[in-house]
Structures are given as C-alpha cells and as structure tokens.
Design an enzyme around this catalytic site. Structure first.
Site, PDB file in Angstrom:
ATOM      1  CG  HIS A  26      -6.604   3.169   3.493  1.00 38.85           C
ATOM      2  ND1 HIS A  26      -5.435   3.580   2.882  1.00 38.85           N
ATOM      3  CD2 HIS A  26      -6.353   3.184   4.828  1.00 38.85           C
ATOM      4  CE1 HIS A  26      -4.526   3.829   3.804  1.00 38.85           C
ATOM      5  NE2 HIS A  26      -5.056   3.595   4.992  1.00 38.85           N
ATOM      6  CD  GLU A  55      -7.011   3.901  -0.359  1.00 35.43           C
ATOM      7  OE1 GLU A  55      -6.288   2.912  -0.612  1.00 35.43           O
ATOM      8  OE2 GLU A  55      -6.622   4.869   0.316  1.00 35.43           O
ATOM      9  CG  HIS A  95      -3.223   1.580  -0.664  1.00 35.65           C
ATOM     10  ND1 HIS A  95      -3.846   1.842   0.534  1.00 35.65           N
ATOM     11  CD2 HIS A  95      -2.395   0.525  -0.425  1.00 35.65           C
ATOM     12  CE1 HIS A  95      -3.421   0.988   1.455  1.00 35.65           C
ATOM     13  NE2 HIS A  95      -2.543   0.175   0.891  1.00 35.65           N
ATOM     14  CD  GLU A 117      -1.099   5.410  -2.213  1.00 34.10           C
ATOM     15  OE1 GLU A 117      -2.243   5.664  -2.658  1.00 34.10           O
ATOM     16  OE2 GLU A 117      -0.878   5.137  -1.014  1.00 34.10           O
TER      17      GLU A 117
END
Length: 324
Positions: free
Chosen positions: A53, A56, A148, A211
């Site tokens: 992504h 990020e 991420h 994450e």
C-alpha cells in the site's frame, strides 16, 4: 548501490545493476526489487516487503535504512534477502492504491481484474518471489515479513496476521513477532489473496502481515515508534539473538467469520472512527442488511478492518475470537 528508496520513487535504475560488497553480492531485479546473497553459506531465505500500500511509508523507510546499513557495512547480512517495495506507482502518488488494492491481487487474483500498472505489478511480484525462493538453497528455511501501517486507530496498536495454512506455523517466526513487542497475533481461517497468503501457500514460507501503527506521508514518521520491529528484522537478517520482550504476554485471536456486504443497504453498528479490536457481546447486532443481520453468537467478539464502504460481495470486516 545508490539510495534504494530514492531510486524507486524517482523511477530510476542504479548506475550498475549488480555488484559485490564485503560479505554479499547484490542484484537490482527491477523497480523496488533488490536481491542480496551472502558470500558465506546461509540457512534462511527472507523476503522483507513494504509499500504494497503506497501511503504506508514508515515500513518503507525502515527497509530503506536497513538497505543503506547493509551496503555501508554497519549491518552484516547472514541470510539470502529479497527487499521489496511493493507498489511504487502508488508510492509516488502518496496513495494506498491507484486502481485496485494490490494486497487482494495475489494467488492469481490480478487475472480477474482490468490490466493496470498495479495488476501488472502483482504479477511481477509473484514471479520475482517465485524465482527468489526457487534459486535459494534447497536447505534454506523460507520467511516473509510484509510490513504495513493501518488506516484507522487500533485498541491493540501493533499486530500480525498469519495466513491460513494447513501446515504448522513456524516457531521462529512467532518468536520474532513476540520479541518485536507486537500486541496481538491473528490467525486467518480461510485462504485469501494477500502477499503473505501467496508466499505461504505456494512456497511454504513462514509468512506474516505486520500492522505497525498509523499511515503518514514520507518524512513525517517518528521511526523511534518502530524501534522494536526494526531491531527484530535487523537481527533476523544478521542472525543475531532476538531481544527480550518488554510488553505483557501477546494476545492471540482467531478469525471466526467474515462480514460480507451482500446488499447496497449495508450498515455497521460502529462509528466511522471506531478502532480495530472494537468489541461486541452475545446478542448484539454488528451489521444490518436486507438479506439478513449479523448477530453475535459468542460471548464476546472483536472486529478487525471494519469498512462498510466496500463493493457488494466483498469483506466488510473480520470477526475475531480470542484464544485463551
């Protein structure tokens, strides 16, 4: 080797596409793709990816600094390593993605989408990773850390997701995530089309999606907040002992269900700003839609990645139960 991140953001190639350092050889495999192989024997083949992504940025910066330190000799490489900046097209525009979510395109998912820069990139990433693992020593254990940051707040700020797999989960991978002071581990209950599902399913890699906090523009990250995971991935690639965990025992969750948006009139009983790991208890309604409401049957569940705005037929959130 010039600055890995700068070259990728500028869409440029290094002056030379391969070379040798004191203890490893390297090859530029294409935009945002760098392979490093130690001169000495190795027993691990590791993929470190970020930027699947494009907005990020903190994990992208971590990998860039790690690369710089490898080439400067400040960090000794002891594993075969593939560094991946996943979606340069979106990175240059400061967007999560431009056309479609690349992290839903793996395991051949890109074949069902229109041909775009991002669908072509997913195919390139699959081919590059396949070649990397196939050309690595057959004795080497395979690992994939996909880094991420989140687009919403989280009651458990840092966590890892394991792809669903029928083979056992790797103890060394789990130990590294615990050492990185993550707050939670989440185990998927079904196959998916993420990057880590691809590497786990096709190459039996020990894979995890991490994450690690909030998405911010390049240059605005406080990288000290990522010191624990940075130390761990550096210790992984240099095969140094893992640090001691400094947080309470890591919490463990299992995906029990997916919230599927079946109708246009789909509403979740959560505010737009509700954090990840928001909870519901038995009898409460998580989501309503004409085809049927989702009512909690367990004593307590947690919601991950709630998003009522997805297209019909797609997942609007994950329902978790905690493993005691």
């Amino acid at each position: 080797m010039q600055d890995f991140l700068a070259l990728t953001l500028q869409g440029e190639q290094p002056a030379t596409r391969e070379g040798k350092q004191a203890n490893f050889s390297w090859r530029w495999l294409g935009e945002g793709l760098l392979e490093c192989t130690p001169h000495a024997q190795y027993d691990k083949a590791v993929v470190l990816s970020a930027g699947v992504h494009g907005n990020e940025t903190a994990p992208i910066e971590l990998l860039s600094h790690l690369c710089t330190d490898l080439f400067a000799g400040r960090l000794k490489l002891a594993v075969r390593l593939l560094l991946v900046l996943g979606n340069p097209y979106a990175m240059r525009q400061g967007k999560r993605y431009v056309h479609d979510d690349v992290n839903r395109m793996f395991c051949g998912g890109y074949k069902n989408l229109p041909v775009t820069e991002e669908s072509k990139r997913a195919e390139v990433l699959e081919q590059t990773v396949a070649t990397f693992f196939q050309e690595s020593s057959s004795q080497a254990k395979r690992y994939h850390y996909d880094l991420h940051t989140a687009i919403r707040a989280s009651l458990l700020p840092t966590f890892a997701l394991f792809p669903y797999q029928t083979h056992g989960y790797d103890a060394d991978l789990t130990a590294s995530l615990e050492a990185a002071d993550l707050d939670a581990l989440v185990y998927h209950n079904a196959l998916g089309k993420t990057f880590t599902h691809f590497t786990s399913e096709n190459f039996k890699a020990a894979s995890a999606t991490l994450e690690l906090g909030k998405a911010l523009p390049f240059g605005q990250n406080d990288l000290s907040q990522f010191a624990s995971i940075d130390e761990v991935i550096r210790n992984v690639v240099s095969e140094q002992a893992l640090p001691v965990r400094n947080k309470p025992k890591i919490r463990v969750f299992q995906v029990s269900d997916s919230l599927i948006k079946k109708d246009e009139e789909f509403h979740m009983n959560l505010s737009a700003e509700a954090p990840n790991f928001s909870t519901f208890t038995k009898g409460e309604i998580i989501a309503t839609q004409p085809s049927g409401n989702y009512v909690v049957e367990q004593d307590q569940v947690w919601i991950l990645f709630p998003n009522p705005n997805v297209k019909i037929g797609l997942r609007a959130g994950l329902v978790l139960t905690e493993t005691i």
